[in-house]
Write a protein that holds these residues in place. Sequence first.
Motif, PDB file in Angstrom:
ATOM      1  N   LYS A  56       9.062   4.931 -13.638  1.00  0.00           N
ATOM      2  CA  LYS A  56       8.253   4.477 -14.883  1.00  0.00           C
ATOM      3  C   LYS A  56       8.175   2.873 -14.874  1.00  0.00           C
ATOM      4  CE  LYS A  56       7.908   8.651 -17.285  1.00  0.00           C
ATOM      5  NZ  LYS A  56       8.724   9.663 -18.193  1.00  0.00           N
ATOM      6  N   GLN A  57       9.525   2.192 -14.918  1.00  0.00           N
ATOM      7  CA  GLN A  57       9.429   0.998 -15.221  1.00  0.00           C
ATOM      8  C   GLN A  57       8.826   0.095 -14.031  1.00  0.00           C
ATOM      9  OE1 GLN A  57      13.753   0.559 -15.613  1.00  0.00           O
ATOM     10  NE2 GLN A  57      13.606  -1.331 -17.254  1.00  0.00           N
ATOM     11  N   GLU A  58       8.998   0.672 -12.889  1.00  0.00           N
ATOM     12  CA  GLU A  58       8.378  -0.290 -11.810  1.00  0.00           C
ATOM     13  C   GLU A  58       7.002  -0.009 -11.909  1.00  0.00           C
ATOM     14  OE1 GLU A  58      11.175   2.040 -11.396  1.00  0.00           O
ATOM     15  OE2 GLU A  58      12.633   0.141 -10.781  1.00  0.00           O
ATOM     16  N   ILE A  59       6.466   1.060 -12.196  1.00  0.00           N
ATOM     17  CA  ILE A  59       4.852   1.256 -12.461  1.00  0.00           C
ATOM     18  C   ILE A  59       4.584   0.327 -13.550  1.00  0.00           C
ATOM     19  CG2 ILE A  59       3.357   2.787 -12.989  1.00  0.00           C
ATOM     20  CD1 ILE A  59       4.936   4.912 -11.600  1.00  0.00           C
TER      21      ILE A  59
ATOM     22  N   GLY B  15       6.158  -5.393  -2.897  1.00  0.00           N
ATOM     23  CA  GLY B  15       6.899  -4.552  -3.923  1.00  0.00           C
ATOM     24  C   GLY B  15       6.097  -3.302  -4.187  1.00  0.00           C
ATOM     25  N   ILE B  16       4.741  -3.379  -4.383  1.00  0.00           N
ATOM     26  CA  ILE B  16       3.955  -2.256  -4.524  1.00  0.00           C
ATOM     27  C   ILE B  16       3.746  -1.519  -3.254  1.00  0.00           C
ATOM     28  CG2 ILE B  16       2.451  -3.049  -6.484  1.00  0.00           C
ATOM     29  CD1 ILE B  16       0.371  -3.685  -4.874  1.00  0.00           C
ATOM     30  N   ARG B  17       3.756  -2.182  -2.124  1.00  0.00           N
ATOM     31  CA  ARG B  17       3.914  -1.387  -1.053  1.00  0.00           C
ATOM     32  C   ARG B  17       5.133  -0.535  -0.743  1.00  0.00           C
ATOM     33  NH1 ARG B  17       2.688  -4.903   4.226  1.00  0.00           N
ATOM     34  NH2 ARG B  17       2.881  -2.886   5.341  1.00  0.00           N
ATOM     35  N   PHE B  18       6.208  -0.973  -1.003  1.00  0.00           N
ATOM     36  CA  PHE B  18       7.459  -0.266  -0.912  1.00  0.00           C
ATOM     37  C   PHE B  18       7.355   0.999  -2.119  1.00  0.00           C
ATOM     38  CE2 PHE B  18       9.724  -4.244   0.849  1.00  0.00           C
ATOM     39  CZ  PHE B  18       9.636  -3.367   2.348  1.00  0.00           C
ATOM     40  N   LEU B  19       6.738   0.557  -3.256  1.00  0.00           N
ATOM     41  CA  LEU B  19       6.623   1.623  -4.243  1.00  0.00           C
ATOM     42  C   LEU B  19       5.802   2.865  -3.885  1.00  0.00           C
ATOM     43  CD1 LEU B  19       7.661   2.402  -6.860  1.00  0.00           C
ATOM     44  CD2 LEU B  19       5.795   0.996  -8.178  1.00  0.00           C
ATOM     45  N   THR B  20       4.773   2.361  -3.338  1.00  0.00           N
ATOM     46  CA  THR B  20       3.724   3.311  -2.596  1.00  0.00           C
ATOM     47  C   THR B  20       4.412   4.239  -1.703  1.00  0.00           C
ATOM     48  OG1 THR B  20       2.060   1.794  -3.003  1.00  0.00           O
ATOM     49  CG2 THR B  20       1.587   3.755  -1.692  1.00  0.00           C
TER      50      THR B  20
ATOM     51  N   ARG C 140      14.164  -1.589  -2.084  1.00  0.00           N
ATOM     52  CA  ARG C 140      13.263  -2.696  -1.504  1.00  0.00           C
ATOM     53  C   ARG C 140      12.375  -2.976  -2.541  1.00  0.00           C
ATOM     54  NH1 ARG C 140      12.407   0.616   3.961  1.00  0.00           N
ATOM     55  NH2 ARG C 140      13.966  -0.125   5.228  1.00  0.00           N
ATOM     56  N   CYS C 141      11.685  -2.244  -3.120  1.00  0.00           N
ATOM     57  CA  CYS C 141      10.755  -2.552  -4.130  1.00  0.00           C
ATOM     58  C   CYS C 141      11.304  -3.313  -5.433  1.00  0.00           C
ATOM     59  CB  CYS C 141      10.168  -1.378  -5.038  1.00  0.00           C
ATOM     60  SG  CYS C 141       9.234  -1.337  -6.412  1.00  0.00           S
ATOM     61  N   ARG C 142      12.613  -2.809  -5.758  1.00  0.00           N
ATOM     62  CA  ARG C 142      13.266  -3.603  -6.915  1.00  0.00           C
ATOM     63  C   ARG C 142      13.411  -4.835  -6.546  1.00  0.00           C
ATOM     64  NH1 ARG C 142      16.612   1.721  -8.605  1.00  0.00           N
ATOM     65  NH2 ARG C 142      15.069   2.587 -10.359  1.00  0.00           N
TER      66      ARG C 142
END
Length: 371
Positions: A189-192, A314-319, A339-341
């Motif tokens: 949730k935080q990353e989003i 960051g958004i690619r790793f999160l995706t 990696r996203c973080r």
Amino acid sequence: MSTPPSEYTLGPVIPQFQFSGDFSVAFPYGSGHINDTWRLLFHTASGSVHFILQRINQNIFKNPLALMENIERVTAHLAAQLVDEPDLERRVLTLIPTREGGPWYRDDEGTYWRAYRFIERAHSYDAVESTEQAFQAARAFGRFQHLLINLQAPRLHDTIPDFHDTPKRFTSLEQAITADAANRAMLVKQEIAFAFARQSMTGVLLNANLPERVTHNDTKINNVLLDDATGEGVCVIDLDTVMPGLIHYDFGDIVRTATCPAAEDERDLSKVYLQFPLFEALVHGYLSSAGCFLSGPEIQHLAFCGKLITFEMGIRFLTDYLAGDTYYKVHRDGHNLDRCRTQFKLVESIEQQEDAMDKLVRSIAGRDSAA
Ligand code: ADP
Ligand code: GN1
Ligand code: MG
């Protein structure tokens, strides 16, 4: 998760290429996230010789023929431009032909393979160790762009369409959140929230009316080989994504990967930040080779692009984390989230320093063009 390189049988593949000497051994090589790479050792009458063998990841590169056509054209063009340089064969990748004389081998399963001459006495680094390395890497990528300015038509193929279209990357993130294929959205949730708070920056480069050029598009620091003796950025490698693009995609990815002391998957986020002296070295190195052809608007966006490309990664790793790790190789649970973080932490660090970064670019570019 993809199969580790060591699990492929190279026996039928190696004889397909015109390697010199007697094959001795193959080791999985490098730390790339996409293709599988091996270093091969051969014995010849005059000593041992290495080669690079690669299996192209067709889950990601859907049109390997177009990709290989780009690589043939780009390497031939670079070799022609550098023909008077000493040590030419270490300054540009050289494909090893197959037995039939072609640039790639297609195995019975339809998988594409290629091989390169191994560039000796040089190494790639996963993290920069000095300002001199940062300078040399950025200079090499700037030079690469410069040498490709006069590549003849036709336009290169887009090996991955919309590769650096950050707004589309954001849409993919939104889709991954909605689909929540791996049931992980509640864990991030935080990353989003971090991503949504910064959505407005995604269109900045695409809306700035910047010129299309031939760019590398994957200029992470381990995609340039630095000479062991002189430290010079001797050869730009990993040419799968060379295609039309903005120079900012390249400068931005060097900033992302060459200013932070920590690895891309570091878990201790206190180690993740932009080191200003390394950014300064990158600007000097890049402008020393690219300053001669960049336009004013291109220079104006140099300080910004590191933040954008880091955010995009960051958004690619999160995706990929949300999708269940289907794109990047992962080696542990939560690898893509780690990696996203790091990317998002680096974005924050850039945000804190971006005024100073902007001032620095303007002062260096102004001084150089006044000289
Ligand atoms: P990936 O797409 O998986 O990142 P690369 O093409 O970057 O694959 O190759 C992986 C690693 O192999 C590089 O980081 C570099 O260390 C090494 N490498 C690749 N090509 C060569 C070459 N021709 N000579 C020497 N080392 C190479
Ligand atoms: C991938 O192939 P490699 O590891 O150099 C990715 C890049 C990312 C990078 C992040 C084709 O590069 O876009 O920036 O990982 N390549 C592709 O480390 O998606
Ligand atoms: Mg690579």
